[in-house]
Scaffold this motif. Structure first.
Motif, PDB file in Angstrom:
ATOM      1  N   HIS A 353      -0.417  -6.845   8.444  1.00 24.79           N
ATOM      2  CA  HIS A 353       0.172  -5.588   8.958  1.00 24.79           C
ATOM      3  C   HIS A 353       0.315  -5.215   6.848  1.00 24.79           C
ATOM      4  O   HIS A 353       0.339  -3.520   6.601  1.00 24.79           O
ATOM      5  N   LEU A 354       0.220  -6.096   6.891  1.00 32.40           N
ATOM      6  CA  LEU A 354       0.863  -6.279   5.338  1.00 32.40           C
ATOM      7  C   LEU A 354      -0.281  -5.736   4.594  1.00 32.40           C
ATOM      8  O   LEU A 354       0.041  -4.432   3.369  1.00 32.40           O
ATOM      9  N   GLU A 355      -1.976  -5.793   4.811  1.00 34.25           N
ATOM     10  CA  GLU A 355      -2.562  -5.729   4.590  1.00 34.25           C
ATOM     11  C   GLU A 355      -2.771  -4.101   4.663  1.00 34.25           C
ATOM     12  O   GLU A 355      -3.292  -3.339   3.801  1.00 34.25           O
ATOM     13  N   LYS A 356      -2.689  -3.669   5.819  1.00 28.48           N
ATOM     14  CA  LYS A 356      -2.647  -2.279   5.785  1.00 28.48           C
ATOM     15  C   LYS A 356      -1.579  -1.147   5.014  1.00 28.48           C
ATOM     16  O   LYS A 356      -2.439  -0.185   4.761  1.00 28.48           O
ATOM     17  N   ASN A 383       4.943 -12.379   3.740  1.00 28.85           N
ATOM     18  CA  ASN A 383       4.379 -10.681   3.769  1.00 28.85           C
ATOM     19  C   ASN A 383       4.887  -9.509   3.321  1.00 28.85           C
ATOM     20  O   ASN A 383       5.703  -9.029   4.024  1.00 28.85           O
ATOM     21  N   TYR A 384       6.345 -10.008   1.715  1.00 27.13           N
ATOM     22  CA  TYR A 384       6.978  -8.908   0.913  1.00 27.13           C
ATOM     23  C   TYR A 384       6.194  -8.494   0.648  1.00 27.13           C
ATOM     24  O   TYR A 384       5.162  -8.044  -0.100  1.00 27.13           O
ATOM     25  N   VAL A 385       6.806  -7.001   0.693  1.00 26.24           N
ATOM     26  CA  VAL A 385       5.942  -5.583  -0.049  1.00 26.24           C
ATOM     27  C   VAL A 385       7.255  -4.889  -0.805  1.00 26.24           C
ATOM     28  O   VAL A 385       8.435  -5.306  -0.375  1.00 26.24           O
ATOM     29  N   SER A 386       7.172  -4.272  -1.935  1.00 32.43           N
ATOM     30  CA  SER A 386       8.310  -3.338  -2.764  1.00 32.43           C
ATOM     31  C   SER A 386       8.615  -1.996  -1.508  1.00 32.43           C
ATOM     32  O   SER A 386       7.423  -2.048  -1.399  1.00 32.43           O
TER      33      SER A 386
END
Length: 522
Positions: A353-356, A383-386
């Motif tokens: 899901h992070l890649e998506k 799996n952190y995203v800003s």
């Protein structure tokens, strides 16, 4: 790349998480079928990992067609007794379940954060909301079968509702505990039995819920839990002839597959599917309150929320200033360990899901949008995203049309009410919509024109349990909430009692004509 600050000391949530990993999760998760905790008949398992660092969380029994068949038969057998249990007794049991959920609130919150990456500040309410769902439907259980009196000339008609039978409940990986109670509580209150297949990415809290219902005294086989993958256990559940209906929360494409799989056995389906929900901000709105709501509804719960307002449509005169304020707030959101009470956004549920989600950063640049905030991975593990804001976007871009399901907001300007309504409706989804304006007439007019199942005016999503919850277009079929749930889990039957005053048509009472052999052959 933004880094996540390592905590100086371990706080109580982290200590409890470590204890739960050693005790509850070390032995793995099993199915709960017919009142017994069992392994898969074939012995297969799969691994569940924590999105905090993608370390092994636990092993999980991997159910298949044989396990689903065993659970469906247990639910079918239990239904013969459960459907006869009075509403008062069902109410007592469901209130007992709610009591036990509240008693284990801390454990539920920590396990949910550990399993899904959701910030503990939001998961603290998971038990409260789950208990509320059970209490709400507990109190409606005694009247679940009630119908209407519909008299007609010569007849007394009355309706009643009866439970449909064993049902399959397939729940998603975002806030799985609350969403499981949202589906299971009305099914039990209606008198149905349940086979629950939770998402393989977040299986932990489903096991805890099964334990609680068993401890509350729910009869064996009334609730069954089978872990597994969608293409095996999920498919077997949707195709099983003893399962009368499927309640599903998840992606639109999966909903389409479930409908196809259930077609041969004429499954009744209830779908809560995807969304690309607009929040429309007019220049006359209370912009401070609108800003709070916009930021909350996309960045809370890691943006992994079906009702998130992932498109913000802003009137041209305030677009630059309003989006600049959103960007500033997004840059200040604290990303980190979901077990830390100060964290506002935790890790996304799974590396895939992070890649998506991250793939849309490149798509935004390619399509000509500007990344005004975020647009990067946070840290080197987990799996952190800003929190991300796209500006200068058009409604025909992928970032405006496709469900990203992360902390990513697309901002689109509009000139007037007609354009705003056109933009808001110009997607394949229609789950929720939000409108900010102080023009009362416009508010009603615009709400009537929106193609969405739920609309909030001058508010974020504030759920009221008696109201209908569901979407239109590719966002779903059917409604949850209040008695709307009983419309799905129960059949409505009409009984017509003659008062003896009407005359039935009479056939065959005259003298039959004589037919000669020749005439008969003509």
């Amino acid at each position: 790349m933004t880094q996540i600050d390592a905590p100086q000391t371990r706080h109580p949530n982290q200590l409890l998480a470590e204890e739960l990993r050693r005790t509850r999760l070390a032995g793995g998760l099993r199915h709960f079928i017919g009142g017994q905790w069992v392994d898969s008949q074939g012995g297969a398992t799969f691994e569940a990992h924590s999105p905090i660092d993608n370390s092994l969380l636990t092993t999980v029994a991997r159910g298949d067609e044989a396990d689903i068949d065993r659970a469906a038969r247990a639910a079918h057998d239990a239904f013969q007794l459960w459907k006869e249990v009075g509403g008062a007794e069902r109410r007592r049991l469901l209130h007992k379940i709610a009591d036990l959920i509240e008693a284990r609130a801390g454990e539920i919150a920590v396990l949910e954060s550990l399993d899904t990456g959701q910030a503990i500040r939001f998961m603290k309410s998971a038990a409260t909301r789950g208990a509320e769902n059970f209490r709400f439907y507990a109190d409606r259980a005694p009247g679940a079968g009630d119908g209407q009196s519909l008299p007609a000339p010569g007849f007394l008609n009355y309706t009643l509702r009866q439970p449909i039978g064993p049902v399959g409940v397939i729940t998603p990986w975002n806030t799985p505990f609350m969403l499981s109670t949202w589906k299971i509580a009305p099914a039990l209150a209606a008198g149905c039995t349940v086979v629950h297949k939770p998402a393989e990415w977040s299986p932990v809290s489903a096991t805890l819920l099964a334990e609680i219902m068993d401890e509350a005294g729910l009869p064996a086989g009334v609730h069954n839990l089978v872990h597994g993958l969608g293409e095996s256990a999920g498919k077997a559940l949707t195709e099983h002839p003893l399962i009368q209906a499927i309640a599903f929360v998840g992606e639109t494409t999966t909903g389409s597959a479930i409908m196809r799989q259930g077609a041969q056995t004429l499954k009744r389906v209830h779908f809560e599917l995807g969304g690309k929900n607009p929040v429309v901000v007019f220049g006359d709105a209370d912009l401070d309150r609108a800003l709070d709501a916009v930021v909350f509804m996309i960045y809370s719960l890691n943006g992994e929320r079906c009702t998130s307002s992932s498109r913000v449509l802003v009137q041209e005169g305030i677009y630059d200033e309003f989006t600049a304020r959103i960007a500033e707030r997004a840059r200040n959101i604290r990303v980190g360990d979901p077990l830390d009470p100060e964290t506002e956004i935790g890790p996304l549920v799974h590396p895939r899901h992070l890649e998506k989600v991250m793939s849309y950063f490149g798509a935004a640049r390619e399509e000509g949008a500007t990344i005004a905030a975020g647009g990067e991975r946070v840290g080197e593990s987990g799996n952190y995203v800003s929190p991300t804001l796209f500006t200068g976007a058009r409604n025909d871009m992928r970032i405006a049309q496709e469900e990203i399901f992360g902390p990513v907001l697309t901002a689109i300007p509009f000139s007037d009410e007609a354009e705003a309504l056109s933009l808001a409706n110009d997607v394949q989804y229609g789950l929720a919509a939000y409108l900010w304006t102080n023009d009362l007439t416009r508010a009603h007019r615009f709400a009537h024109g929106l193609q969405a199942g739920m609309i909030w005016v001058n508010s974020e999503n504030v759920r009221h349990l008696p109201t209908p919850f569901g979407g239109v277009k590719n966002s779903g079929i059917g409604r949850d909430g209040g008695d709307y749930s009983f419309d799905f889990y129960m059949e409505t039957k009409n009984v017509a009692i003659s008062l003896g005053t009407h005359k039935a048509a009479r056939l065959g009472v005259g003298t039959p004509p004589v037919v000669t052999p020749r005439e008969a052959g003509e």
